[in-house]
Design an enzyme around this catalytic site. Structure first.
Site, PDB file in Angstrom:
ATOM      1  N   ASP A   1       0.832  -1.208   0.000  1.00  0.00           N
ATOM      2  CA  ASP A   1       0.000   0.000   0.000  1.00  0.00           C
ATOM      3  C   ASP A   1       0.870   1.262   0.000  1.00  0.00           C
ATOM      4  O   ASP A   1       2.006   1.240   0.468  1.00  0.00           O
ATOM      5  CB  ASP A   1      -0.916  -0.017   1.240  1.00  0.00           C
ATOM      6  CG  ASP A   1      -2.075   0.955   1.098  1.00  0.00           C
ATOM      7  OD1 ASP A   1      -2.403   1.349  -0.048  1.00  0.00           O
ATOM      8  OD2 ASP A   1      -2.653   1.334   2.134  1.00  0.00           O
TER       9      ASP A   1
ATOM     10  N   HIS B   1       2.208   3.247  -9.043  1.00  0.00           N
ATOM     11  CA  HIS B   1       1.980   1.825  -9.361  1.00  0.00           C
ATOM     12  C   HIS B   1       3.133   1.275 -10.210  1.00  0.00           C
ATOM     13  O   HIS B   1       3.582   0.157  -9.998  1.00  0.00           O
ATOM     14  CB  HIS B   1       0.648   1.641 -10.097  1.00  0.00           C
ATOM     15  CG  HIS B   1      -0.549   2.060  -9.287  1.00  0.00           C
ATOM     16  ND1 HIS B   1      -0.672   1.761  -7.954  1.00  0.00           N
ATOM     17  CD2 HIS B   1      -1.671   2.757  -9.616  1.00  0.00           C
ATOM     18  CE1 HIS B   1      -1.818   2.255  -7.491  1.00  0.00           C
ATOM     19  NE2 HIS B   1      -2.441   2.868  -8.484  1.00  0.00           N
TER      20      HIS B   1
ATOM     21  N   LEU C   1      10.667 -20.788  -4.554  1.00  0.00           N
ATOM     22  CA  LEU C   1       9.746 -19.862  -3.866  1.00  0.00           C
ATOM     23  C   LEU C   1       8.426 -19.895  -4.624  1.00  0.00           C
ATOM     24  O   LEU C   1       8.426 -19.903  -5.854  1.00  0.00           O
ATOM     25  CB  LEU C   1      10.329 -18.439  -3.906  1.00  0.00           C
ATOM     26  CG  LEU C   1       9.407 -17.277  -3.527  1.00  0.00           C
ATOM     27  CD1 LEU C   1       9.163 -17.242  -2.019  1.00  0.00           C
ATOM     28  CD2 LEU C   1      10.002 -15.930  -3.954  1.00  0.00           C
TER      29      LEU C   1
HETATM   30  C1  IPE Z   1      -5.446  -2.733  -0.110  1.00  0.00           C
HETATM   31  O1  IPE Z   1      -5.108  -1.413  -0.322  1.00  0.00           O
HETATM   32  C2  IPE Z   1      -5.448  -3.515  -1.389  1.00  0.00           C
HETATM   33  C3  IPE Z   1      -4.160  -3.621  -2.085  1.00  0.00           C
HETATM   34  C4  IPE Z   1      -2.994  -3.192  -1.686  1.00  0.00           C
HETATM   35  C5  IPE Z   1      -4.239  -4.313  -3.329  1.00  0.00           C
HETATM   36  P1  IPE Z   1      -6.223  -0.275  -0.424  1.00  0.00           P
HETATM   37  O2  IPE Z   1      -5.487   1.007  -0.571  1.00  0.00           O
HETATM   38  O3  IPE Z   1      -7.209  -0.605  -1.460  1.00  0.00           O
HETATM   39  O4  IPE Z   1      -6.916  -0.372   1.000  1.00  0.00           O
HETATM   40  P2  IPE Z   1      -7.857   0.644   1.793  1.00  0.00           P
HETATM   41  O5  IPE Z   1      -8.951   1.027   0.843  1.00  0.00           O
HETATM   42  O6  IPE Z   1      -7.031   1.844   2.156  1.00  0.00           O
HETATM   43  O7  IPE Z   1      -8.315  -0.099   2.991  1.00  0.00           O
HETATM   44  C1  IPE Z   2      -1.686   0.181  -3.331  1.00  0.00           C
HETATM   45  O1  IPE Z   2      -1.416   1.535  -3.342  1.00  0.00           O
HETATM   46  C2  IPE Z   2      -1.902  -0.380  -4.713  1.00  0.00           C
HETATM   47  C3  IPE Z   2      -3.263  -0.817  -5.011  1.00  0.00           C
HETATM   48  C4  IPE Z   2      -4.270  -0.824  -4.189  1.00  0.00           C
HETATM   49  C5  IPE Z   2      -3.507  -1.316  -6.352  1.00  0.00           C
HETATM   50  P1  IPE Z   2      -2.591   2.601  -3.336  1.00  0.00           P
HETATM   51  O2  IPE Z   2      -2.966   2.900  -4.750  1.00  0.00           O
HETATM   52  O3  IPE Z   2      -3.702   2.151  -2.473  1.00  0.00           O
HETATM   53  O4  IPE Z   2      -1.860   3.848  -2.713  1.00  0.00           O
HETATM   54  P2  IPE Z   2      -2.479   4.870  -1.659  1.00  0.00           P
HETATM   55  O5  IPE Z   2      -2.930   4.075  -0.482  1.00  0.00           O
HETATM   56  O6  IPE Z   2      -3.617   5.562  -2.343  1.00  0.00           O
HETATM   57  O7  IPE Z   2      -1.333   5.792  -1.347  1.00  0.00           O
HETATM   58 MG    MG Z   3      -4.116   2.408  -0.501  1.00  0.00          MG
END
Ligand code: IPE
Ligand code: IPE
Ligand code: MG
Length: 260
Positions: free
Chosen positions: A25, A42, A136
Site C-alpha cells: 500500500d 503503481h 519460492l
Molecule cells: C489494499 O489497499 C489492497 C491492495 C494493496 C491491493 P487499499 O489502498 O485498497 O486499501 P484501503 O482502501 O485503504 O483499505
Molecule cells: C496500493 O497503493 C496499490 C493498489 C491498491 C492497487 P494505493 O494505490 O492504495 O496507494 P495509496 O494508499 O492511495 O497511497
Molecule cells: Mg491504498
C-alpha cells in the site's frame, strides 16, 4: 498436501518466516508526494515487487503472497483501474521468464473470471510454465477478497454435498482445501506498507495466528533492508498459539544470526 492449521495443531516456527503476505500500500501517496500522477506510484511499485521477490528467494522464504488488486479496488476511477490492468499484463509478459529462470513458481488467486480473457490466458500460461519450480512460490492476489475466498470455498463444499446426495463433512480440513491458497501454509508474517493499520479484506481466514507488522514506508520505497527489518521484528516475536510462555521451546536463533 499436508494439512496444517494453526488452530488445530501448533505449527513449527523458524526465525525466517516460511510464508510472508504483504499488502503493498501507499503507491498513490508516494506519487502524490512527488507531484506525480498516482499511477506513477503503481509503475514504481512493480520495481519494489521485483526487489522483494528476489530478497525473499535469497532469504529462504518459501511462500510470498502479494495483494495486488482487491475485490474493492474496482471502485477506483476507471482510468486508474485500466492502468492497473495494463500494468498487470505488462508485468506478466515481462517478468514470467525471469521468475521461471530463478526457480520461482507463480500462482494468481482471486475471482479471475472478472478479468479480460487475455489476462486470464496469460495467467494460465505463466502458472503452467512455472508449475514445477520449488524455490519460492509467489502468489499474486488479484481481484481477491478474504470474504470472496470464504464464500467460494463454502459454495464448493455445498456443491460437493449436493453431488454426494448427503451433507458434506464440514471440518477445518475439508473447508481449507477449497480456499484459494490451499497449497500454502498459513502466513507467518503479514506486512502492510503505507501506514494504515488494517486488513482491508485480505487473508481473513488464513491470518488467525499470523504476526502483524505495519510500516509507514510507501510500497515503492520498500526494499531489501525494509524487508530485513520486518523479518528481524518477526524473529523477536514469541508465537504462543494459545500456550503460556513457559510451555515454549527455548528460542535457538536470534535476529543477529538471520540470513537476511
Ligand atoms: C489494499 O489497499 C489492497 C491492495 C494493496 C491491493 P487499499 O489502498 O485498497 O486499501 P484501503 O482502501 O485503504 O483499505
Ligand atoms: C496500493 O497503493 C496499490 C493498489 C491498491 C492497487 P494505493 O494505490 O492504495 O496507494 P495509496 O494508499 O492511495 O497511497
Ligand atoms: Mg491504498
Amino acid at each position: 498436501m499436508t494439512y496444517t492449521s494453526s488452530t488445530v495443531r501448533v505449527p513449527d516456527v523458524a526465525a525466517v518466516p516460511r510464508h510472508i503476505a504483504i499488502i503493498m500500500d501507499g503507491n498513490g501517496r508516494w506519487a502524490t508526494q512527488r507531484r506525480l500522477p498516482r499511477v506513477a506510484g503503481h509503475t514504481r511499485g512493480v520495481e519494489a515487487v521485483r526487489t522483494v521477490v528476489e530478497a525473499c528467494a535469497r532469504c529462504g522464504v518459501e511462500y510470498l503472497t502479494l495483494f495486488a488488486f482487491s475485490s474493492e479496488n474496482w471502485r477506483r476511477p476507471n482510468d486508474e483501474v485500466s492502468f492497473l490492468m495494463r500494468l498487470f499484463v505488462t508485468a506478466l509478459e515481462r517478468e514470467v521468464g525471469k521468475l521461471h529462470a530463478n526457480g520461482i513458481r507463480l500462482r494468481v488467486v482471486g475471482d479471475l473470471a472478472m478479468f479480460d480473457k487475455r489476462i486470464q490466458d496469460l495467467i494460465k500460461r505463466a502458472e503452467t510454465k512455472t508449475a514445477r519450480n520449488t524455490r519460492l512460490t509467489l502468489t499474486i492476489a488479484a481481484n481477491y477478497g478474504g470474504r470472496w475466498d470464504i464464500m467460494q470455498a463454502s459454495r464448493k463444499l455445498a456443491e460437493e454435498a449436493v453431488q454426494a446426495g448427503h451433507a458434506a463433512e464440514i471440518s477445518e480440513a475439508s473447508f481449507t482445501q477449497h480456499l484459494a491458497l490451499a497449497y500454502a501454509p498459513e502466513p507467518d508474517l503479514f506486512i502492510r506498507t503505507g501506514g494504515e493499520q488494517r486488513i482491508s479484506n485480505f487473508l481473513l481466514w488464513q491470518m488467525a495466528y499470523t504476526e502483524l507488522y505495519f510500516t509507514d514506508i510507501f510500497w515503492p520505497d520498500f526494499d531489501g533492508a525494509a524487508l530485513g527489518q520486518a523479518i528481524a521484528s518477526y524473529a523477536e516475536r514469541e508465537r504462543r498459539f494459545g500456550r503460556t510462555s513457559a510451555q515454549l521451546e527455548p528460542q535457538v536463533q536470534n535476529a543477529d544470526s538471520l540470513p537476511c
